[in-house]
Write an enzyme that holds these catalytic residues in place. Structure first.
Site, short mmCIF file in Angstrom:
data_model
loop_
_atom_site.label_atom_id
_atom_site.label_comp_id
_atom_site.label_asym_id
_atom_site.label_seq_id
_atom_site.Cartn_x
_atom_site.Cartn_y
_atom_site.Cartn_z
CE LYS A 171 -4.31 -1.87 1.63
NZ LYS A 171 -4.95 -2.48 2.80
CE LYS A 228 -6.96 -9.39 -7.84
NZ LYS A 228 -6.50 -8.77 -6.64
CE LYS A 269 -15.49 1.23 -9.20
NZ LYS A 269 -16.89 1.03 -9.57
#
Ligand code: TRP
Length: 359
Positions: A140, A219, A222
């Site tokens: 992250k 993968k 969105k």
């Protein structure tokens, strides 16, 4: 008076049963899993990767589905305006794929404030170095997320989610496995220090392959712009399928094509029903031999996907007409979870001797 053999047997059976119940052996195992409401609509990859499995698990286990809005804020703290719509969207998604409010309990994390309280107690037992080593954190931070206390303590909050309802099993993707193991380690530490309070949770990693995107990337996501959503209309599905990536080396429909790793065939295998199996095998064979065009197979896939999505669309439309019902399902589930949470927290504070006024 002498008891007949039968009576003794019955008496013993009864004792064994009571013992078992006391030990919780007869109790159904509890699972807890969840999603961060950072989006309002699931895609086919979410379905194959987790929703499908949850629908199956709800028959066997006492199932808790958590909408982790506090976790969402670790990265989306500037998008709190979207939370309401996202929470509603996730609920409609769950209900439309067949998660059943009579079997599963839906929980809104922020409305169980015992979660943050338990997270503090678990934080007392968490070495900072363990949080610094989490692989998910590095990922992250590499993606540019802000280096905050909440992001570091993400696994501690997640451990509280899991331990508060005393979940036994946590179905998650591979990327979340370390977090569940962390929850287990902390539970062991807590039990050793303060006495047995928590059952030890285990990750349940599904043997599901990741669904590739419509563009052939490994993968579906969105943000990758390669997703087909459960909420897409039949026309949108058709448009997306017709522009799907297939076998780039195949120029004419008479060229022998590759089925292996071809997203069109991966989707056919994933979403075709039992009745479609023979035709799918047939198309694979023809495709390999250069006897069928991409367009024909894609038209077939469009039909298969729309057949799969139709009942989901219908169910969703029914729930969309009853927003108060959807809210009530989440509210009642949250209330139930909260009363469980209060019980656990009472055990926790008692074990930790943080119950001064009740001593
Ligand atoms: N961290 C999970 C994810 O990003 C969401 C989540 C929050 C969760 N709390 C949980 C999953 C507890 C399982 C159990 O997907």
């Amino acid at each position: 008076m002498e008891l007949g053999g039968n009576t003794i047997l019955k008496k013993n059976m009864k004792r064994i049963l009571t013992l078992r119940q006391a030990q919780g052996e007869n109790a159904r195992k509890r699972i807890l899993t969840g999603d961060r409401p950072t989006y309002d609509s699931f895609h086919l990859g979410n379905y194959i990767g987790s929703l499908k499995n949850r629908v199956k698990l709800q028959d066997e286990y006492e199932t808790y589905i958590l909408i982790a809005d506090l976790h969402a804020l670790t990265t989306h703290f500037d998008k709190t305006g979207d939370l309401g719509q996202n929470i509603r969207g996730l609920m409609l998604g769950y209900l439309s794929v067949g998660l059943d409010p009579n079997k599963a309990t839906f929980v809104l994390q922020s409305q169980v404030p015992e979660t943050t309280e338990l997270a503090y107690f678990l934080g007392i037992l968490t070495p900072r170095a363990v949080l610094e080593r989490q692989p998910a954190l590095k990922e992250k931070l590499d993606q540019g997320e802000q280096d905050t206390f909440a992001l570091y303590s993400y696994p501690v909050l997640m451990a509280a989610d899991i331990l508060l309802p005393k979940a036994n099993l946590v179905p998650v993707g591979k990327d979340q496995k370390a977090h569940v193991e962390f929850a287990r380690d902390i539970a062991i530490k807590f039990n050793n220090l303060y006495g047995q309070v928590f059952p030890l949770p285990e990750p349940l990693i599904g043997e599901v392959p990741t669904l590739p995107g419509t563009d052939g990337q490994s993968k579906m996501g969105k943000s990758l712009g390669n997703a087909i959503f459960l909420t897409d209309s039949p026309d949108e599905v058709e448009k997306k399928v017709m522009s799907m990536y297939t076998d780039p080396k195949r120029i004419h429909s008479t060229d022998p094509g590759t089925v292996e790793g071809n997203p069109v065939f991966i989707y056919l295998d994933a979403f075709g029903s039992e009745n479609d199996k023979a035709q799918i095998t047939n198309y694979k064979d023809q495709y390999t031999k250069g006897q069928v065009g991409d367009i024909e197979v894609k038209k077939y896939l469009t039909k298969i996907l729309n057949n799969f999505l139709d009942p989901i669309r219908k169910k969703r439309a029914q729930y969309e007409k009853q927003p108060e019902l959807v809210d009530r399902i989440l509210k009642e589930g949250t209330q139930k979870a909260r009363s469980e949470a209060k019980k656990t927290l009472e055990e926790v504070t008692k074990a930790m001797k943080l119950d001064y006024f009740n001593q």
